[in-house]
Design an enzyme around this catalytic site. Structure first.
Site, PDB file in Angstrom:
ATOM      1  N   CYS A 166      53.946  37.644  47.986  1.00  0.00           N
ATOM      2  CA  CYS A 166      52.640  37.060  47.646  1.00  0.00           C
ATOM      3  C   CYS A 166      52.491  35.662  48.213  1.00  0.00           C
ATOM      4  O   CYS A 166      51.387  35.216  48.504  1.00  0.00           O
ATOM      5  CB  CYS A 166      52.474  37.032  46.138  1.00  0.00           C
ATOM      6  SG  CYS A 166      53.819  36.168  45.309  1.00  0.00           S
TER       7      CYS A 166
ATOM      8  N   GLU B 140      49.414  36.495  37.821  1.00  0.00           N
ATOM      9  CA  GLU B 140      49.922  36.040  39.122  1.00  0.00           C
ATOM     10  C   GLU B 140      49.387  37.033  40.143  1.00  0.00           C
ATOM     11  O   GLU B 140      49.828  38.186  40.192  1.00  0.00           O
ATOM     12  CB  GLU B 140      51.439  35.971  39.094  1.00  0.00           C
ATOM     13  CG  GLU B 140      51.893  34.881  38.120  1.00  0.00           C
ATOM     14  CD  GLU B 140      53.382  34.772  37.930  1.00  0.00           C
ATOM     15  OE1 GLU B 140      54.110  35.687  38.363  1.00  0.00           O
ATOM     16  OE2 GLU B 140      53.822  33.776  37.334  1.00  0.00           O
TER      17      GLU B 140
HETATM   18  P1  NAD Z   1      48.635  46.391  42.077  1.00  0.00           P
HETATM   19  O1  NAD Z   1      47.650  45.481  41.484  1.00  0.00           O
HETATM   20  O2  NAD Z   1      48.147  47.558  42.845  1.00  0.00           O
HETATM   21  O3  NAD Z   1      49.604  46.996  40.965  1.00  0.00           O
HETATM   22  C1  NAD Z   1      50.376  46.165  40.120  1.00  0.00           C
HETATM   23  C2  NAD Z   1      50.684  46.908  38.839  1.00  0.00           C
HETATM   24  O4  NAD Z   1      49.485  47.122  38.115  1.00  0.00           O
HETATM   25  C3  NAD Z   1      51.311  48.281  39.035  1.00  0.00           C
HETATM   26  O5  NAD Z   1      52.304  48.462  38.071  1.00  0.00           O
HETATM   27  C4  NAD Z   1      50.131  49.216  38.806  1.00  0.00           C
HETATM   28  O6  NAD Z   1      50.513  50.496  38.385  1.00  0.00           O
HETATM   29  C5  NAD Z   1      49.389  48.479  37.722  1.00  0.00           C
HETATM   30  N1  NAD Z   1      47.956  48.799  37.599  1.00  0.00           N
HETATM   31  C6  NAD Z   1      47.098  49.140  38.580  1.00  0.00           C
HETATM   32  N2  NAD Z   1      45.859  49.307  38.076  1.00  0.00           N
HETATM   33  C7  NAD Z   1      45.934  49.056  36.749  1.00  0.00           C
HETATM   34  C8  NAD Z   1      44.993  49.058  35.686  1.00  0.00           C
HETATM   35  N3  NAD Z   1      43.701  49.332  35.887  1.00  0.00           N
HETATM   36  N4  NAD Z   1      45.427  48.755  34.447  1.00  0.00           N
HETATM   37  C9  NAD Z   1      46.716  48.447  34.224  1.00  0.00           C
HETATM   38  N5  NAD Z   1      47.667  48.433  35.192  1.00  0.00           N
HETATM   39  C10 NAD Z   1      47.269  48.726  36.445  1.00  0.00           C
HETATM   40  O7  NAD Z   1      49.586  45.465  42.986  1.00  0.00           O
HETATM   41  P2  NAD Z   1      50.791  45.948  43.924  1.00  0.00           P
HETATM   42  O8  NAD Z   1      50.240  46.624  45.116  1.00  0.00           O
HETATM   43  O9  NAD Z   1      51.820  46.614  43.089  1.00  0.00           O
HETATM   44  O10 NAD Z   1      51.412  44.531  44.359  1.00  0.00           O
HETATM   45  C11 NAD Z   1      50.949  43.783  45.438  1.00  0.00           C
HETATM   46  C12 NAD Z   1      50.025  42.678  44.973  1.00  0.00           C
HETATM   47  O11 NAD Z   1      50.707  41.831  44.052  1.00  0.00           O
HETATM   48  C13 NAD Z   1      49.560  41.761  46.083  1.00  0.00           C
HETATM   49  O12 NAD Z   1      48.212  41.444  45.905  1.00  0.00           O
HETATM   50  C14 NAD Z   1      50.397  40.501  45.878  1.00  0.00           C
HETATM   51  O13 NAD Z   1      49.868  39.316  46.402  1.00  0.00           O
HETATM   52  C15 NAD Z   1      50.511  40.464  44.392  1.00  0.00           C
HETATM   53  N6  NAD Z   1      51.643  39.665  43.970  1.00  0.00           N
HETATM   54  C16 NAD Z   1      51.414  38.425  43.416  1.00  0.00           C
HETATM   55  C17 NAD Z   1      52.480  37.622  43.036  1.00  0.00           C
HETATM   56  C18 NAD Z   1      52.259  36.251  42.449  1.00  0.00           C
HETATM   57  O14 NAD Z   1      53.208  35.689  41.917  1.00  0.00           O
HETATM   58  N7  NAD Z   1      51.059  35.694  42.512  1.00  0.00           N
HETATM   59  C19 NAD Z   1      53.788  38.089  43.210  1.00  0.00           C
HETATM   60  C20 NAD Z   1      53.982  39.351  43.782  1.00  0.00           C
HETATM   61  C21 NAD Z   1      52.904  40.128  44.138  1.00  0.00           C
END
Ligand code: NAD
Length: 486
Positions: free
Chosen positions: A288, A254
């Site tokens: 999101c 997502e």
């Molecule tokens: P992010 O991708 O920076 O981080 C999300 C998670 O991934 C965190 O726990 C982070 O520590 C982890 N992570 C980061 N790099 C990683 C890697 N290389 N390997 C494994 N884990 C890793 O996102 P964010 O800033 O926490 O959240 C915001 C984003 O989430 C926005 O793009 C938003 O649109 C999206 N989002 C999408 C939905 C949906 O349902 N489509 C819902 C909520 C948020």
């Protein structure tokens, strides 16, 4: 200051390395928690505990027994409602009413709803003819996929995490959760709930840390993880998918969005203004599904922009428990820098700043918080970075349009495909446009209205797969076909 530990095999444990990191309050930048950062040792221990639980007591439970435990989890969350509200408010700084009306109740609902789905879902069966005339019977059974790695963002931490953990456990899997480094509280609290309710040790595990070269990456790299469900940025999803390719492990993603709001001139004007105000600015724009691109039919364009401006200027910044306030900060200073860089870029790209564009004056210690003003722009070209890239802040660009075909083309002119919201009283047009916008989720005359039985997910670069209702079973179980020759 709270000390937050990892939760592995039913125990709260620190990191063998002794490494810890700080969580700062978005409200005033104070350090509010010290968190044990899981290294490879802790992540591997969590995956091993999850694997052992699959083959232990948990794996031997009937569906009915599992469902009863998950009802217990939901009830215990409700009993400790205030603890969850406090924990989430501390992490995100968002208003109490957002927590109590939506984010925390949905956490409990995620366990109930998926327990019900699993209890009631039928399996398929097919009778087939065979040359000898006796036939054969095929029937499918669903088995858990195994150990699920659950990687979560910070914007609605508890709701989004339980949206994955609920169905994963209902289907009989075990999980290792890696919450965002910005929101470690509620996932940890859920460990206490699991122990209180008697969920067997190792079924639910939590490892804290960051992404690359930290707990997130260690978790995806661990080949004991059978599948990975992830919510977060599209580029993080790309990195995770590459790692998941090793071992051919399944993913459910997502991801980000750059969602369009479409307002036709015949819409209920006040309802549309209120709806777009929510979709652009709820949770300080950190949703999101939010609409950072708004298209308004030309006859009502100016009036609409003015009405949205009035609402945006009416927000009252303050602490989550401040009764006079209704608006919170961004999650962190780092995220504020990103959002403010887009506020500057909008001006550089030639935007008219209708309102906002800066940082509000906050009193006393709140001046150190991650506050930004809700911001509205007009006048940008369709190829402006601010119109194309996900900002994830309280901001939107509003552009006029003249025809249905034009607005459908504009809405689809993006690499994302998560959601859209359409405002019109012409139902035939609503259906027509809804079917033509390339997204996973469309709302007509509403936004963020969720029935948890429906499919949720994004098209294009906004995701892979669908979760929700029976759709979650596609990811959290393997269907086995058994063919019996009669
Ligand atoms: P992010 O991708 O920076 O981080 C999300 C998670 O991934 C965190 O726990 C982070 O520590 C982890 N992570 C980061 N790099 C990683 C890697 N290389 N390997 C494994 N884990 C890793 O996102 P964010 O800033 O926490 O959240 C915001 C984003 O989430 C926005 O793009 C938003 O649109 C999206 N989002 C999408 C939905 C949906 O349902 N489509 C819902 C909520 C948020």
């Amino acid at each position: 200051m709270r000390q937050i530990q990892n939760f592995i095999g039913g125990e709260f444990v620190a990191a063998a390395s002794g490494r810890r990191f700080d969580k700062r309050s978005p409200l005033d930048n104070r350090v509010i928690a010290s968190i044990a950062e899981a290294g490879r040792t802790e992540v591997d221990a969590a995956v091993s505990a999850a694997r052992a639980a699959l083959h232990g007591e948990w794996g031997g439970l009937t569906t009915e027994q599992r469902v009863e435990l998950l009802y217990g989890v939901a009830n215990e969350i409700t009993r400790r409602f205030e603890d969850f509200v406090e924990a989430e408010m501390a992490d995100t700084g968002q208003p109490r009413h957002v927590m109590t009306s939506a984010f925390i109740p949905r956490g409990a609902a995620n366990f109930k709803v998926f327990a019900d789905v699993v209890k009631n879902v039928p399996n398929e069966s097919f009778q087939m003819a065979t040359p000898d005339g006796r036939g054969a019977l095929n029937y499918g059974i669903r088995v858990p996929k195994g150990v699920i790695g659950v990687i979560c963002p910070w914007n609605a931490p508890f709701m989004l995490m339980t949206w994955k953990v609920g169905p994963a456990l209902a289907c009989g899997n075990t999980v290792v959760v890696k919450p965002s480094e910005e929101s470690p509280h509620t996932a940890t609290l859920l460990g206490e709930v699991m122990n209180t309710v008697g969920v067997p040790k190792g079924v639910y595990n939590v490892v804290h840390g960051f992404g690359p070269d930290s707990a997130g990456e260690f978790l995806t790299q661990n080949r004991g993880v059978d599948a990975i469900t992830f919510t977060g940025e599209t580029r993080t999803g790309t990195a995770i998918m590459k790692v998941a390719a090793e071992g051919m492990r399944d993913v459910s993603f997502e991801l980000g969005g750059k969602n369009a709001g479409i307002v036709f001139a015949d819409a209920d004007f006040d309802a549309a203004v209120e709806g777009i105000f929510r979709s652009a600015f709820l949770n300080s724009g950190q949703v999101c599904l939010g609409t950072e691109r708004v298209y308004v039919e030309r006859p009502i364009f100016e009036r609409f922009v003015q009405a949205l401006k009035v609402k945006a200027e009416g927000v009252k910044f303050g602490r989550p428990d401040d009764h006079d306030a209704n608006y919170g900060p961004l999650i962190s200073q780092e995220h504020r820098q990103k959002v403010l860089s887009y506020y500057r870029k909008a001006v550089e790209e030639g935007a008219t700043v209708v309102t906002g564009g800066g940082v509000p004056q906050m009193p006393g210690e709140l001046a150190e918080g991650a506050w930004v003003e809700p911001t509205i722009w007009t006048g940008l070209p369709d190829d402006a970075a601010v119109v194309r890239e996900e900002i994830f802040g309280p901001c939107c660009h509003i552009r006029p349009f003249d025809s249905e075909n034009e607005v459908v083309a504009l809405a689809n002119d993006t690499e994302y495909g998560l959601s859209t919201t359409i405002w019109t009283k012409d139902l035939a047009r609503a259906h027509r446009v809804a079917a033509r916008v390339d997204v996973g989720i469309t709302w007509v005359n509403s936004w963020f209205l969720r029935d948890l039985r429906t499919a949720f997910g994004g098209s294009k670069q906004s995701g892979i797969g669908r979760e929700g209702g029976v759709h979650s079973l596609e990811f959290y179980t393997e269907t086995r076909n058994i063919c019996v020759k009669l």
